[in-house]
Design an enzyme around this catalytic site. Structure first.
Site, PDB file in Angstrom:
ATOM      1  N   LYS A 126       0.942  -1.373  -0.047  1.00 37.27           N
ATOM      2  CA  LYS A 126      -0.058   0.183   0.125  1.00 37.27           C
ATOM      3  C   LYS A 126       0.931   1.283  -0.068  1.00 37.27           C
ATOM      4  CE  LYS A 126      -2.276  -0.932   3.838  1.00 37.27           C
ATOM      5  NZ  LYS A 126      -1.552  -2.164   4.353  1.00 37.27           N
ATOM      6  N   THR A 127       1.862   1.193   0.950  1.00 40.70           N
ATOM      7  CA  THR A 127       2.684   2.539   0.943  1.00 40.70           C
ATOM      8  C   THR A 127       3.450   2.612  -0.206  1.00 40.70           C
ATOM      9  OG1 THR A 127       2.809   2.145   3.443  1.00 40.70           O
ATOM     10  CG2 THR A 127       4.329   3.584   2.372  1.00 40.70           C
ATOM     11  N   GLU A 184       2.461   5.470  10.344  1.00 40.13           N
ATOM     12  CA  GLU A 184       2.982   4.247  10.728  1.00 40.13           C
ATOM     13  C   GLU A 184       4.549   4.324  10.407  1.00 40.13           C
ATOM     14  OE1 GLU A 184       2.260  -0.322   9.902  1.00 40.13           O
ATOM     15  OE2 GLU A 184       2.261   0.896   7.892  1.00 40.13           O
ATOM     16  N   LYS A 187     -15.389  -0.179  -6.466  1.00 43.08           N
ATOM     17  CA  LYS A 187     -16.570   0.704  -6.273  1.00 43.08           C
ATOM     18  C   LYS A 187     -16.030   1.924  -6.916  1.00 43.08           C
ATOM     19  CE  LYS A 187     -19.219   3.442  -3.677  1.00 43.08           C
ATOM     20  NZ  LYS A 187     -19.372   4.129  -2.068  1.00 43.08           N
ATOM     21  N   ARG A 236     -18.189   5.512  -7.880  1.00 40.87           N
ATOM     22  CA  ARG A 236     -19.249   5.954  -7.684  1.00 40.87           C
ATOM     23  C   ARG A 236     -19.738   7.005  -8.994  1.00 40.87           C
ATOM     24  NH1 ARG A 236     -19.798   8.727  -2.517  1.00 40.87           N
ATOM     25  NH2 ARG A 236     -20.851   6.956  -1.894  1.00 40.87           N
TER      26      ARG A 236
END
Length: 503
Positions: A230-231, A255, A440, A442
């Site tokens: 992720k990082t 973190e 997802k 929108r």
């Protein structure tokens, strides 16, 4: 009943311990003018109902009369001296309001409601000042108490200020003409861009083709299991935006320290492995690369904040400053579950996460910039088998369904190679491949995007490298349906050790 015009006084103490007395902020003449105007003009109440409430009035009699006027308006009944007096009688508060004579006198003091909105805003400002005085007095009293936990008190103070500020910020209605013009201007701006982006380009071709870039006011959740990178993805994107395109980016890391983040950026920009940078064992040619490419980072508009256990109110304050002082175009938070809503008590962690995600969406709208929040997934992925089974789903989002509801886009990072899956169902090679799953969206379509991932550099890149082609190209993506399963409650997963995570 004592005369309510008697000026109440508030006390505070200066540094020498001397008590200083001040009149409470008030505007009694304007209160009389507003209450009187409400009773002589039928259409006056809607003009002030969004500006003041019952508690905004200093004089208790005015609070009672305003409440009667609000009741009449709610029941769609006429508002005048007679109907207000009758409503007060019905409520049993006529004497509390000063009697029928006082009500009549108020209506007789004004001739029109011409300036009622201006007067109401002054009354609201005085009420806010009184609220701040009461709040600071309570904080001062607690601060003098030796048994008070100061950290907890700071959190409560921070949250109360946040509530006061938001409660008193009102946004007017917008005429469609104004909004329509802004929308058309954005379309024209997008049309003039060679790559056809309407938002902030991430630098990943196929991802930008689906999203048209990260859109203003959007909350984007980027979620993955530990060790998926992720990082690394966030830093690769920050490099594309800030280093390559000189667009300001802010990164809040709850973190890792700022030094650790910069080391990763150096590794990415200079293409030198993290282990070599940590040990300092660079070959002569690598020192040359470091010296030549480090300048790109020095001039990059990247703003770092490594405040641990950052609260949502602290974040909002800092985000506003970053927007005002540095015109940041994107904010990244690493990661959502390490934030807190200090000063508010919750029944469980899910409620706190819901509050945080809801406020992040509100801040994105307030600042009109995209906010990307990294997020952990629960352990559901680990219990599933096979290529499809290991792919994250919306139901894997940890701790709160509100994360999914508040987000405009939810993306997952998945590296099949980590689970020793080296081929997909079509026998395509998955070595060094990362999948970005848009689950997802929108305002657009969903699908999968594949990127290359170099674990030695913790670097995500377009497959084949290079920049997006002029005008963009149609993304080759795998479409998928949104998963609408409910999100289970799951305890916090332990983060992996640095040895398990990609550098």
């Amino acid at each position: 009943m004592a005369d309510s015009r008697t000026r109440q006084r508030s006390s505070r103490t200066n540094t020498d311990g001397i008590v200083l007395n001040h009149l409470q902020p008030q505007a009694l003449e304007l209160e009389e003018a507003v209450i009187g105007a409400l009773m002589i003009e039928q259409d006056a109440f809607p003009k002030v109902s969004d500006i003041v409430k019952k508690e905004s009035f200093y004089d208790h009699r005015h609070q009672v009369i305003y409440e009667a006027v609000a009741n009449l308006s709610l029941n769609q009944r006429p508002i005048d001296i007679l109907t207000v007096t009758e409503q007060l009688k019905s409520n049993g508060t006529l004497d509390e309001a000063g009697g029928a004579l006082y009500v009549t006198q108020l209506a007789g003091k004004v001739t029109s409601s011409a300036h009622i909105e201006y007067h109401a805003r002054i009354i609201a400002q005085k009420a806010m000042a009184r609220e701040l005085i009461t709040f600071t007095s309570e904080i001062q009293t607690q601060a003098f108490d030796d048994t008070t936990d100061i950290s907890e008190l700071l959190g409560e103070a921070e949250n109360k200020l946040f509530q006061i500020a938001h409660r008193n910020v009102k946004k007017d209605f917008a005429c469609i003409d104004t909004v329509l013009q802004e929308s058309v201007n954005r379309i024209r701006t997008a049309a003039q861009r060679a790559e056809g982006m309407s938002g902030l380009a991430s630098g990943f071709r196929d991802l930008d083709n689906i999203t048209s870039g990260w859109q203003k006011s959007d909350l984007i959740i980027l979620a993955a299991r530990p060790a998926m990178g992720k990082t690394a993805f966030a830093l690769s994107m920050a490099k594309n935006i800030a280093v390559n395109n000189q667009q300001p980016v802010a990164l809040f890391s709850l973190e890792m320290s700022n030094v650790q983040l910069v080391n990763r950026l150096i590794s990415s920009v200079c293409e030198i492995s993290g282990s070599k940078l940590r040990d300092g064992r660079l070959a002569p040619y690598e020192w040359s690369i470091l010296d030549s490419k480090i300048n790109a980072l020095q001039s990059a508009p990247i703003y770092l904040d490594d405040t641990p256990s950052l609260s949502i109110t602290e974040f909002r304050t800092k985000a506003i400053r970053l927007k005002q002082e540095h015109q940041v175009e994107l904010i990244i938070i690493d990661y959502l579950q390490l934030m807190n809503a200090s000063g508010i008590r919750f029944g469980n962690r899910q409620e706190e996460i819901s509050t945080i995600s809801r406020n992040l969406k509100g801040i994105a709208k307030e600042l009109d910039i995209p906010i990307i929040a990294l997020s952990q997934l629960n352990r559901g992925v680990e219990g599933r088998e096979g290529y499809e089974g290991k792919r994250p789903q919306l139901s894997d989002l940890r701790e709160s369904g509100a994360i999914e509801q508040d987000a405009d886009i939810v993306c997952f990072i998945h590296r099949p190679e980590y689970y020793k899956i080296y081929e997909d169902n079509n026998h395509n090679d998955l070595h060094g491949i990362a999948e970005i799953i848009i689950a997802k969206h929108r305002n657009g379509g969903v699908g999968d995007v594949r990127l290359s991932f170099r674990s030695d550099l913790a670097l995500f890149d377009n497959i084949g490298g290079g920049e997006p082609a002029a005008g963009g190209r149609k993304a080759s993506v795998k479409r998928s349906k949104m998963n609408e399963e409910p999100i289970p409650d799951d305890p916090l997963d332990a983060a992996p050790s640095m040895g398990d995570a990609p550098f």
